[in-house]
Design a protein around this motif. Structure first.
Motif, short mmCIF file in Angstrom:
data_model
loop_
_atom_site.label_atom_id
_atom_site.label_comp_id
_atom_site.label_asym_id
_atom_site.label_seq_id
_atom_site.Cartn_x
_atom_site.Cartn_y
_atom_site.Cartn_z
N VAL A 52 16.38 8.40 -12.28
CA VAL A 52 16.49 9.81 -11.89
C VAL A 52 15.10 10.37 -11.64
CG1 VAL A 52 17.33 12.08 -12.55
CG2 VAL A 52 18.61 10.03 -13.23
N GLN A 57 18.55 10.60 -7.30
CA GLN A 57 18.94 9.46 -8.10
C GLN A 57 18.78 8.24 -7.21
OE1 GLN A 57 22.74 8.47 -10.82
NE2 GLN A 57 23.23 8.82 -8.69
N ARG A 72 19.99 14.41 -6.76
CA ARG A 72 20.09 14.55 -8.21
C ARG A 72 21.16 15.57 -8.60
NH1 ARG A 72 14.94 15.45 -12.33
NH2 ARG A 72 16.15 15.92 -14.22
N GLY A 128 16.61 6.96 -16.62
CA GLY A 128 17.83 6.85 -15.82
C GLY A 128 18.91 6.23 -16.67
#
Length: 330
Positions: A52, A57, A72, A128
């Motif tokens: 992220v 992302q 995101r 992430g």
């Protein structure tokens, strides 16, 4: 749809992510193997290793997804990283207020079940997740949850290994005395810049710089003073050059500066700025000056030709009295 709020440690988290130098890298089997295991263990058609970033992302590895990245704002994983110590499980996204109108739910792939185990650094920063997605609502078994957490630790082990390799590679490209790039790094960058200039049809210039009468400086004031002078010259070159120029120690008392997208006249102007910055600096023992040879590419000239021609121009600068910059073509 509810976009995830930013974590309280967002600045530190993004800084940590940058240190791993993983974003936008190519596919790697080690990560794909972990993604495959996550899919198999959790019986999910979609699985991914997701990082992220500030606005997006990005998927280091994925199964069942076509996109390499997504905003995101719609990322389930942006919610998962808010609780680094937990696996976030969404049993049916169509009944979850955070995701019920999310385009990943209302359109392809029509996600229903989601589970994401955060990828957490030793300092507690969630970079992430490793996540799985199913197209039907369901529960997650305890052993699946534990396995996903174990796989998240394996992803972090791969990332840590990569970080150490990147750091070692960086150290191998730095000159131990001056802290600027070394000859190895210079050769690699010059080759890269030549290929870029050829592809983009832009000029490329190179400066070969020699500290004038450096042997007599060493003989007069000692090698420690000579080392100090070389460090100072390196610092002045780095401070005076543009942000995208590449400054390196060629060897001994010689330095090289790569000037991307720079024609002959502009390279001569830059060489004069560098020369004058060194000449006008305050020196402890005696004034220090440099001689500079300049070469600029043409479409047919190879990168090693720039080195040879700049060296010839440097020789002429020394012959003509030193403390001057001469272009090979002039």
């Amino acid at each position: 749809m509810q976009a995830a709020p930013l974590p309280a440690n967002e600045a530190a988290r993004l800084s940590a992510l940058e240190r791993y130098a993983i974003l936008d890298t190519i596919e790697e089997q080690a990560y794909d193997d972990i993604t495959y295991l996550a899919s198999c263990i959790c019986h999910a058609p979609i699985a991914a290793i997701s990082l992220v970033d500030a606005q997006r992302q990005w998927f280091k590895s994925k199964m069942g997804l076509a996109a390499a990245e997504m905003s995101r704002d719609i990322a389930f994983c942006a919610h998962a990283i808010l609780s680094p110590g937990e696996v976030m499980v969404v049993n049916d996204a169509s009944y979850d207020r955070r995701f019920e109108d999310n385009p990943l739910v209302t359109t392809d792939p029509h996600a229903r079940f989601y589970a994401g185990a955060p990828l957490v650094t030793g300092d507690g920063e969630a970079l992430g997740t490793i996540c799985v997605i199913d197209l039907v609502p369901r529960q997650m078994a305890d052993e699946e949850r534990m396995a996903l957490q174990a796989l998240s630790r394996q992803v972090m082990a791969q990332l840590e290994l990569r970080r150490h390799v990147v750091e070692l590679d960086k150290l191998s490209n730095l000159d131990g005395l001056t802290g600027i790039y070394n000859r190895r790094a210079l050769d690699l960058r010059l080759h890269e810049e030549y290929l870029r200039a050829e592809r983009m049809h832009t000029p490329l210039s190179y400066l070969q710089i020699d500290v004038d009468l450096f042997k007599t400086y060493n003989d007069s004031y000692g090698h420690l003073a000579g080392d100090e002078a070389l460090r100072a010259v390196a610092g002045l070159l780095r401070e005076t050059a543009r942000g995208y120029d590449f400054v390196a120690r060629y060897g001994g008392e010689e330095f090289g500066v790569i000037l991307p997208t720079t024609d002959g006249q502009s390279a001569l102007d830059m060489a004069e700025r560098l020369r004058m910055a060194i000449e006008r600096a305050a020196w402890k023992h005696r004034p220090v000056t440099v001689s500079i040879g300049i070469a600029t590419n043409t479409p047919e000239r190879q990168a090693h030709g720039l080195l040879e021609q700049a060296d010839q121009a440097l020789y002429r600068a020394k012959q003509q009295g030193r403390n001057r910059a001469i272009h090979y073509a002039h």
